[in-house]
Design an enzyme around this catalytic site. Structure first.
Site, PDB file in Angstrom:
ATOM      1  N   TYR A   1    -102.788  -2.136 -57.974  1.00 33.21           N
ATOM      2  CA  TYR A   1    -102.487  -2.139 -56.532  1.00 33.21           C
ATOM      3  C   TYR A   1    -103.687  -2.662 -55.744  1.00 33.21           C
ATOM      4  CZ  TYR A   1    -101.792  -0.087 -51.857  1.00 33.21           C
ATOM      5  OH  TYR A   1    -101.693   0.119 -50.503  1.00 33.21           O
TER       6      TYR A   1
ATOM      7  N   SER B   1    -105.508  -2.745 -47.706  1.00 28.56           N
ATOM      8  CA  SER B   1    -105.899  -1.394 -48.081  1.00 28.56           C
ATOM      9  C   SER B   1    -107.397  -1.373 -48.340  1.00 28.56           C
ATOM     10  CB  SER B   1    -105.160  -0.956 -49.350  1.00 28.56           C
ATOM     11  OG  SER B   1    -105.674   0.279 -49.825  1.00 28.56           O
TER      12      SER B   1
END
Length: 246
Positions: free
Chosen positions: A155, A141
């Protein structure tokens, strides 16, 4: 020629589903892993089969070693030797500051996004390295380098771990002919935002993106498919950012 056999985790929706459709169109047979959405996984499998590919669907929690073993065993038994892995399964938990995040959420995000990716990558390496070839693509990501303050720092930290795994494993498996890369999406318009409690997040974030739009799952699937293909035969250890300029 023998068709490639690729395992895709988290393949029932969003980026994973788009990857399955794209790989099937490119001639891959697929083992689709999912954890909850059985109907959605079967719908993706139907599309894959309509594209002329063979497909199996396996329910799997990637943070569980025995279930990961079963996923790969099923793929090998039903489809043939596994030649590829798209390590896509991941979770975020609710949006919020780290100080307000429950330990149970932290543990689940770490279990799926780090341990699960490691377990799947390890099993793929065990199968591919002795055969002298294969390709692994981990879904990272853009958050890994942006940090995502106020949203999901935990995250972002797990995705930074995915980047480190990608670079290290690429060097480790390169002599065995196995390539390891990652794709790092920016904010992508999938239902993950509704799951984390912010259904309009993709459109809101788009205002800050240089290309002025959120990503589409097909944008990410195109990058994954290239990295899995012979066209990327000299590419390993790369983290390909597909984030609209962020």
């Amino acid at each position: 020629m023998t068709r490639p056999v690729t395992v895709v985790t988290g393949g029932s929706r969003g980026i994973g589903a788009a990857v399955c459709r794209r790989l099937a169109a490119e001639g891959h047979d697929l083992a689709i892993g999912y954890v909850h959405a059985a109907d959605a996984a079967e719908a993706v499998a139907d599309e894959v089969r309509q594209a002329g590919a063979t497909c199996v669907v396996v329910r799997v929690d990637t943070s569980d070693e025995a279930q990961v073993e079963r996923l790969f065993a099923t793929a090998e038994e039903r489809l043939g030797p596994v030649t590829g892995l798209v390590n896509n399964a991941g979770v975020t938990g609710p949006l919020g500051r780290l100080a307000d995040t429950d330990t149970a959420v932290l543990r689940r995000v770490l279990d799926v996004n780090v341990l699960g990716v490691l377990l799947c990558a390890r099993r793929a390496a065990q199968l591919m390295a002795p055969r002298g070839g294969g390709a692994i693509v981990n879904i990272s990501s853009a958050a890994a380098t942006l940090g995502s303050p106020g949203e999901y720092v935990h995250y972002a930290a797990t995705k930074a771990a995915v980047d480190a795994l990608t670079m290290g494993l690429a060097k480790e498996l390169g002599p065995d002919g196995v390539r390891v890369n990652a794709v790092a999406p920016g904010t992508t318009d999938t239902d993950i935002h509704a799951t984390m409690g912010a259904p309009d997040r993709a459109r809101q974030v788009a205002r800050r993106v240089p290309l002025r739009r959120p990503g589409h799952p097909d944008d990410i699937a195109a990058a994954v498919t290239w990295l899995m293909s012979p066209d990327a035969s000299y590419t390993t250890g790369a983290v390909l950012r597909v984030a609209g300029g962020l």
